[in-house]
Enzyme design. Structure first.
Site, PDB file in Angstrom:
ATOM      1  N   ASP A 179       0.833  -1.196   0.000  1.00  0.00           N
ATOM      2  CA  ASP A 179       0.000   0.000   0.000  1.00  0.00           C
ATOM      3  C   ASP A 179       0.871   1.251   0.000  1.00  0.00           C
ATOM      4  O   ASP A 179       0.362   2.373  -0.056  1.00  0.00           O
ATOM      5  CB  ASP A 179      -1.001   0.001   1.160  1.00  0.00           C
ATOM      6  N   GLU A 181       9.339  -4.403  10.425  1.00  0.00           N
ATOM      7  CA  GLU A 181       9.751  -3.111   9.875  1.00  0.00           C
ATOM      8  C   GLU A 181      10.243  -2.184  10.976  1.00  0.00           C
ATOM      9  O   GLU A 181       9.548  -1.957  11.969  1.00  0.00           O
ATOM     10  CB  GLU A 181       8.605  -2.441   9.120  1.00  0.00           C
ATOM     11  N   ASP A 231      -0.732  -6.235   0.066  1.00  0.00           N
ATOM     12  CA  ASP A 231      -1.193  -5.571   1.283  1.00  0.00           C
ATOM     13  C   ASP A 231      -2.708  -5.440   1.270  1.00  0.00           C
ATOM     14  O   ASP A 231      -3.300  -5.105   0.232  1.00  0.00           O
ATOM     15  CB  ASP A 231      -0.621  -4.152   1.356  1.00  0.00           C
ATOM     16  N   LYS A 291      -1.075  -9.533   3.090  1.00  0.00           N
ATOM     17  CA  LYS A 291      -0.286  -9.010   4.213  1.00  0.00           C
ATOM     18  C   LYS A 291      -1.176  -8.137   5.086  1.00  0.00           C
ATOM     19  O   LYS A 291      -1.889  -7.251   4.575  1.00  0.00           O
ATOM     20  CB  LYS A 291       0.929  -8.217   3.731  1.00  0.00           C
TER      21      LYS A 291
END
Length: 265
Positions: free
Chosen positions: A45, A181, A84, A112
């Protein structure tokens, strides 16, 4: 080369060979990245920022994600496609299930989701439907307003403890892949060793099972003119984009990327 599957990824983790992942949003770049050896393509995204020019990922819709997934599918040459689910998908379990079906029908092999242990129920339901899930922990861009900006997560002991617990809970719920992340490198390595599923990192150091970068970032392209600390420009010194993609895959595989300078203490 045979198509990359979850079995392929699990085998790479077990053998210690690193997994290379890149974002991709259209047929041409998907074709180029997959031929360069990337095992996974992520329709992130992040397209809301790098393609649409928004200041966050929040305005992206499931229609946007399905459109770009279909384009990537048509250009892909064997990589595993991950899509995503956008911010709006989290409004209800029913919405999440409908959106998952939509992007899978567009060509995704996996969805995801951003979030912690509360994703256990959705992951169980998706697994029952035959939809694999990549769970995204750490800095989750859809929660940027809650975090107060794009900040490293897990530096405080209570945060680190929660991330470890979330990772184990999501694996137990049936998550097939974990993405970390912007978490401290040592914590990411610890989580990677604690779970049996492949762990992909971005700004999480070299101790994960693989790496992902936003394609535009690793080509030195940025609307702001600034690059995150964990990014390296792989187009620099290369004659073309195909060579830049190949250089990225090689650097991930041989462990030269990421270096210590790309991680967080």
């Amino acid at each position: 080369m045979p198509d990359v599957t979850l079995t392929t990824l699990q085998g790479l983790k077990q053998s210690g060979e690193k997994i290379a992942m890149l974002t991709s949003y259209d047929a041409t770049f998907a074709h180029t990245a997959s031929l360069a050896g990337a095992e996974m393509l992520l329709i992130g995204d992040s397209l809301g920022m790098v393609l649409q020019g928004h200041d966050s990922t929040l305005p992206v819709t499931v229609e946007d994600m399905a459109y770009h997934t279909a384009a990537v599918k048509r250009g892909n040459k064997g990589a595993l496609i991950v899509t995503d689910l956008p911010f709006e998908s989290g409004t209800s379990l029913d919405q999440l299930l409908r959106d998952s079906v939509k992007v899978m029908q567009a060509g995704a092999h996996m969805v995801k989701l951003e979030g912690g242990a509360w994703l256990a129920e959705p992951i169980i339901r998706l697994a029952q439907m035959g939809i694999p899930v990549c769970a995204h922990l750490g800095l989750t861009p859809q929660a940027v307003n809650l975090f107060g900006g794009f900040k490293v997560q897990g530096r405080q002991e209570n945060q680190a403890r929660q991330l470890r617990a979330d990772a184990i809970a999501l694996e137990q719920a049936g998550a097939a892949v974990l993405l970390l992340e912007c978490v401290p490198s040592a914590l990411a390595k610890e989580i990677t060793e604690a779970v049996k599923i492949p762990v992909i990192g971005i700004g999480a150091g070299a101790g994960t099972d693989g790496q992902v970068l936003v394609m535009h970032d690793m080509l030195g392209l940025s609307l702001s003119g600034r690059s995150p600390k964990f990014v390296k420009n792989f187009l620099e010194g290369q004659p073309d984009i195909q060579s830049a993609f190949a250089a990225y895959v090689k650097a991930v595989k041989d462990g030269t990327f990421p270096g210590p300078e790309h991680g967080f203490a």
